[in-house]
Design a protein around this motif. Structure first.
Motif, PDB file in Angstrom:
ATOM      1  N   ALA A 185      -2.982   8.066   9.421  1.00 39.73           N
ATOM      2  CA  ALA A 185      -2.953   7.183  10.590  1.00 39.73           C
ATOM      3  C   ALA A 185      -3.684   7.817  11.771  1.00 39.73           C
ATOM      4  O   ALA A 185      -4.452   7.156  12.474  1.00 39.73           O
ATOM      5  CB  ALA A 185      -1.515   6.863  10.970  1.00 39.73           C
ATOM      6  N   GLU A 186      -3.464   9.104  11.985  1.00 41.66           N
ATOM      7  CA  GLU A 186      -4.141   9.783  13.083  1.00 41.66           C
ATOM      8  C   GLU A 186      -5.645   9.868  12.825  1.00 41.66           C
ATOM      9  O   GLU A 186      -6.457   9.702  13.740  1.00 41.66           O
ATOM     10  CB  GLU A 186      -3.567  11.184  13.276  1.00 41.66           C
ATOM     11  N   SER A 187      -6.031  10.099  11.590  1.00 38.41           N
ATOM     12  CA  SER A 187      -7.456  10.122  11.243  1.00 38.41           C
ATOM     13  C   SER A 187      -8.087   8.754  11.483  1.00 38.41           C
ATOM     14  O   SER A 187      -9.227   8.655  11.949  1.00 38.41           O
ATOM     15  CB  SER A 187      -7.638  10.522   9.774  1.00 38.41           C
ATOM     16  N   ALA A 188      -7.341   7.699  11.179  1.00 41.77           N
ATOM     17  CA  ALA A 188      -7.858   6.342  11.386  1.00 41.77           C
ATOM     18  C   ALA A 188      -7.995   6.021  12.868  1.00 41.77           C
ATOM     19  O   ALA A 188      -8.968   5.397  13.299  1.00 41.77           O
ATOM     20  CB  ALA A 188      -6.944   5.332  10.700  1.00 41.77           C
ATOM     21  N   ARG A 189      -7.026   6.434  13.667  1.00 39.68           N
ATOM     22  CA  ARG A 189      -7.112   6.180  15.116  1.00 39.68           C
ATOM     23  C   ARG A 189      -8.310   6.906  15.718  1.00 39.68           C
ATOM     24  O   ARG A 189      -8.921   6.421  16.673  1.00 39.68           O
ATOM     25  CB  ARG A 189      -5.821   6.617  15.799  1.00 39.68           C
ATOM     26  N   ALA A 190      -8.639   8.056  15.171  1.00 32.23           N
ATOM     27  CA  ALA A 190      -9.786   8.809  15.690  1.00 32.23           C
ATOM     28  C   ALA A 190     -11.099   8.074  15.460  1.00 32.23           C
ATOM     29  O   ALA A 190     -12.085   8.357  16.134  1.00 32.23           O
ATOM     30  CB  ALA A 190      -9.848  10.190  15.034  1.00 32.23           C
ATOM     31  N   THR A 191     -11.118   7.113  14.532  1.00 32.51           N
ATOM     32  CA  THR A 191     -12.328   6.317  14.304  1.00 32.51           C
ATOM     33  C   THR A 191     -12.414   5.142  15.263  1.00 32.51           C
ATOM     34  O   THR A 191     -13.425   4.427  15.276  1.00 32.51           O
ATOM     35  CB  THR A 191     -12.359   5.761  12.866  1.00 32.51           C
ATOM     36  N   GLY A 192     -11.347   4.901  16.036  1.00 29.67           N
ATOM     37  CA  GLY A 192     -11.319   3.762  16.937  1.00 29.67           C
ATOM     38  C   GLY A 192     -10.646   2.539  16.352  1.00 29.67           C
ATOM     39  O   GLY A 192     -10.600   1.493  16.997  1.00 29.67           O
ATOM     40  N   ALA A 193     -10.125   2.632  15.138  1.00 32.51           N
ATOM     41  CA  ALA A 193      -9.461   1.490  14.515  1.00 32.51           C
ATOM     42  C   ALA A 193      -8.134   1.203  15.206  1.00 32.51           C
ATOM     43  O   ALA A 193      -7.494   2.093  15.772  1.00 32.51           O
ATOM     44  CB  ALA A 193      -9.232   1.757  13.029  1.00 32.51           C
ATOM     45  N   ASP A 194      -7.730  -0.058  15.156  1.00 32.63           N
ATOM     46  CA  ASP A 194      -6.427  -0.480  15.658  1.00 32.63           C
ATOM     47  C   ASP A 194      -5.447  -0.343  14.502  1.00 32.63           C
ATOM     48  O   ASP A 194      -5.485  -1.125  13.544  1.00 32.63           O
ATOM     49  CB  ASP A 194      -6.504  -1.931  16.141  1.00 32.63           C
ATOM     50  N   VAL A 195      -4.586   0.658  14.540  1.00 32.24           N
ATOM     51  CA  VAL A 195      -3.761   1.041  13.396  1.00 32.24           C
ATOM     52  C   VAL A 195      -2.322   0.583  13.587  1.00 32.24           C
ATOM     53  O   VAL A 195      -1.706   0.824  14.632  1.00 32.24           O
ATOM     54  CB  VAL A 195      -3.793   2.573  13.178  1.00 32.24           C
ATOM     55  N   VAL A 196      -1.798  -0.074  12.567  1.00 31.14           N
ATOM     56  CA  VAL A 196      -0.384  -0.451  12.522  1.00 31.14           C
ATOM     57  C   VAL A 196       0.196   0.103  11.234  1.00 31.14           C
ATOM     58  O   VAL A 196      -0.375  -0.104  10.153  1.00 31.14           O
ATOM     59  CB  VAL A 196      -0.208  -1.981  12.578  1.00 31.14           C
ATOM     60  N   SER A 197       1.314   0.807  11.330  1.00 33.16           N
ATOM     61  CA  SER A 197       1.932   1.429  10.160  1.00 33.16           C
ATOM     62  C   SER A 197       3.301   0.838   9.898  1.00 33.16           C
ATOM     63  O   SER A 197       4.018   0.463  10.829  1.00 33.16           O
ATOM     64  CB  SER A 197       2.063   2.949  10.354  1.00 33.16           C
ATOM     65  N   SER A 198       3.657   0.767   8.620  1.00 32.72           N
ATOM     66  CA  SER A 198       4.990   0.337   8.223  1.00 32.72           C
ATOM     67  C   SER A 198       5.353   1.062   6.936  1.00 32.72           C
ATOM     68  O   SER A 198       4.488   1.658   6.272  1.00 32.72           O
ATOM     69  CB  SER A 198       5.047  -1.184   8.019  1.00 32.72           C
ATOM     70  N   THR A 199       6.625   1.016   6.573  1.00 31.62           N
ATOM     71  CA  THR A 199       7.097   1.671   5.358  1.00 31.62           C
ATOM     72  C   THR A 199       7.800   0.661   4.478  1.00 31.62           C
ATOM     73  O   THR A 199       8.622  -0.130   4.959  1.00 31.62           O
ATOM     74  CB  THR A 199       8.061   2.823   5.696  1.00 31.62           C
ATOM     75  N   ALA A 200       7.453   0.659   3.194  1.00 29.90           N
ATOM     76  CA  ALA A 200       8.106  -0.238   2.245  1.00 29.90           C
ATOM     77  C   ALA A 200       9.585   0.112   2.136  1.00 29.90           C
ATOM     78  O   ALA A 200      10.001   1.260   2.349  1.00 29.90           O
ATOM     79  CB  ALA A 200       7.420  -0.154   0.889  1.00 29.90           C
ATOM     80  N   ALA A 201      10.387  -0.874   1.783  1.00 25.79           N
ATOM     81  CA  ALA A 201      11.833  -0.650   1.691  1.00 25.79           C
ATOM     82  C   ALA A 201      12.192   0.274   0.546  1.00 25.79           C
ATOM     83  O   ALA A 201      13.226   0.956   0.581  1.00 25.79           O
ATOM     84  CB  ALA A 201      12.552  -1.996   1.534  1.00 25.79           C
ATOM     85  N   GLY A 202      11.367   0.341  -0.475  1.00 27.81           N
ATOM     86  CA  GLY A 202      11.629   1.213  -1.613  1.00 27.81           C
ATOM     87  C   GLY A 202      10.351   1.534  -2.339  1.00 27.81           C
ATOM     88  O   GLY A 202       9.264   1.061  -1.982  1.00 27.81           O
ATOM     89  N   ARG A 203      10.461   2.340  -3.403  1.00 26.47           N
ATOM     90  CA  ARG A 203       9.287   2.741  -4.168  1.00 26.47           C
ATOM     91  C   ARG A 203       8.999   1.799  -5.330  1.00 26.47           C
ATOM     92  O   ARG A 203       8.014   1.980  -6.033  1.00 26.47           O
ATOM     93  CB  ARG A 203       9.485   4.156  -4.707  1.00 26.47           C
ATOM     94  N   ASP A 204       9.847   0.813  -5.555  1.00 24.04           N
ATOM     95  CA  ASP A 204       9.631  -0.129  -6.651  1.00 24.04           C
ATOM     96  C   ASP A 204       8.547  -1.129  -6.295  1.00 24.04           C
ATOM     97  O   ASP A 204       8.231  -1.360  -5.114  1.00 24.04           O
ATOM     98  CB  ASP A 204      10.929  -0.861  -6.978  1.00 24.04           C
ATOM     99  N   ALA A 205       7.956  -1.746  -7.321  1.00 25.60           N
ATOM    100  CA  ALA A 205       6.839  -2.661  -7.119  1.00 25.60           C
ATOM    101  C   ALA A 205       7.213  -3.839  -6.240  1.00 25.60           C
ATOM    102  O   ALA A 205       6.417  -4.286  -5.403  1.00 25.60           O
ATOM    103  CB  ALA A 205       6.316  -3.159  -8.468  1.00 25.60           C
ATOM    104  N   GLY A 206       8.429  -4.365  -6.389  1.00 25.95           N
ATOM    105  CA  GLY A 206       8.843  -5.502  -5.582  1.00 25.95           C
ATOM    106  C   GLY A 206       8.899  -5.172  -4.102  1.00 25.95           C
ATOM    107  O   GLY A 206       8.440  -5.959  -3.262  1.00 25.95           O
ATOM    108  N   SER A 207       9.442  -4.009  -3.767  1.00 24.69           N
ATOM    109  CA  SER A 207       9.548  -3.608  -2.356  1.00 24.69           C
ATOM    110  C   SER A 207       8.172  -3.360  -1.759  1.00 24.69           C
ATOM    111  O   SER A 207       7.906  -3.735  -0.605  1.00 24.69           O
ATOM    112  CB  SER A 207      10.407  -2.349  -2.236  1.00 24.69           C
TER     113      SER A 207
END
Length: 370
Positions: A185-207
């Motif tokens: 995310a920090e590397s992406a912001r350094a390019t000038g991109a508008d970065v939004v991050s989120s985390t999946a609820a779990g590691r399974d494919a559905g989440s």
């Protein structure tokens, strides 16, 4: 129990995977941002600027004169004045017919008649019209990053907003790789991109699939879950929601990376390990960001190698480099330790068709701090 995702029997060459990812990807539409927001973004087409200053101004506090009227003046032969000289402050417009400024020590105003005690040359103590900004110049050329020094020019020109391209980049982190996600995310912001991050609820494919959104970004990165372990399901999640273009890239590190599409949005699935994620970021995701930004080709630094680089044919391999005495010193090849990542100043990729480079060979490397 769901079967784990698998790599294909043969890996996709890096250049082929990149071509598939970038196919049809075009620069995003320009937007106007405040100067602070535009910093580090990629400049779009900008109108030419007017000259600044628009007329001659004083560059220092002092008395304004015409230089040719002061010829011969010195402390031994003071030049008397018939009228009091005009005082100007730095930044004020120069009076008509005046082309120089003398400091207070060069003019004696203590007697009944002011006297000039020194000569001057035209332009002394003066900032000429267009001296800061030439007429027709640009704040930044289209396709180049907006840098802090560009903002100085914009402020001097009286601009409050700049037209830039800022792609929207969405990062979906698969639980367990927060450190890697923050790094990317920090590397992406350094390019000038508008970065939004989120985390999946779990590691399974559905989440993971539930966390994917194709309506709010120009590029989607999924970090983690790209391997063939029992809890890796990012590629299956992408396949359920979109399309897999390649899974299993002939890239070391980073061979479990994947590229695909979610509707029309390009997607890169990066491994969760920091070294593998960085390799996929540099070789796959970063070119996509540059294409979306309309950025010109990144510059490289060409230096000879201090020692040889041996590479395996069939795999594109990442090399980390450190600069010493105008030579590139290889720090790591393929296996990138955290220490080598922290020390590295540049990187290059040895193509899958190469066995490496001999000592002394000049190579082009991308700077990590540009």
């Amino acid at each position: 129990m769901t079967s784990p995702q698998r790599l294909p029997t043969s890996l996709t060459p890096l250049d082929r995977a990149l071509d598939a990812l970038l196919n049809g990807v075009e620069p995003v539409a320009p937007v106007e941002l405040t100067l602070k927001e535009a910093l580090r973004c990629i400049a779009a087409e900008m109108p030419p600027l007017q000259a600044h200053p628009q007329r001659d101004i004083a560059a220092a506090d002092g008395y304004a004169f015409c230089a040719r009227d002061l010829v011969g003046a010195s402390s031994y032969a003071p030049l008397p004045l018939s009228a009091p000289p005009v005082w100007v402050e730095a930044g004020e417009a120069m009076p008509e017919a005046c082309d120089c400024v003398l400091d207070s020590d060069s003019v004696d105003v203590s007697g009944p008649l002011p006297q000039v005690l020194a000569e001057a040359i035209p332009g002394q103590g003066v900032r000429r019209a267009g001296g800061d900004i030439a007429a027709g110049s640009l704040v930044a050329e289209a396709g180049r990053r907006v840098l802090p020094r560009d903002l100085l020019v914009a402020c001097a020109a009286g601009l409050e907003r700049l037209k830039v391209r800022r792609p929207r980049l969405r990062i979906v982190n698969v639980p367990g790789g927060a450190v890697t996600a923050d790094l990317i995310a920090e590397s992406a912001r350094a390019t000038g991109a508008d970065v939004v991050s989120s985390t999946a609820a779990g590691r399974d494919a559905g989440s993971i699939a539930a966390a994917l959104d194709d309506g709010a970004c120009d590029l989607l990165l999924i970090i983690g879950g790209s391997g063939v372990g029992r809890t890796d399901a990012a590629v299956m999640a992408l396949a359920a929601r979109g399309k897999i273009l390649a899974h299993g890239i002939a890239l070391q590190p980073g061979r479990t990376s994947a590229v695909g599409r979610l509707s029309k949005i390009p997607v890169v699935v990066l491994p969760g390990a920091p070294d593998q994620a960085l390799a996929a970021w540099w070789t796959l995701a970063l070119p996509a960001v540059d294409r979306l930004s309309g950025r010109r080709l990144r510059k490289t630094v060409n230096l000879p190698l201090a020692r040889k680089i041996a590479s395996h044919v069939g795999l594109a391999e990442i090399v980390l480099l450190e600069r010493k005495q105008d030579m590139w010193i290889p720090l790591a090849v393929s296996e990138l330790s955290l220490e080598s990542i922290a020390r590295a100043e540049a990187w290059l990729v040895v193509s899958g068709g190469s066995e490496g480079f001999a000592a002394g060979s000049p190579v082009d490397a991308y700077m990590l701090r540009d």
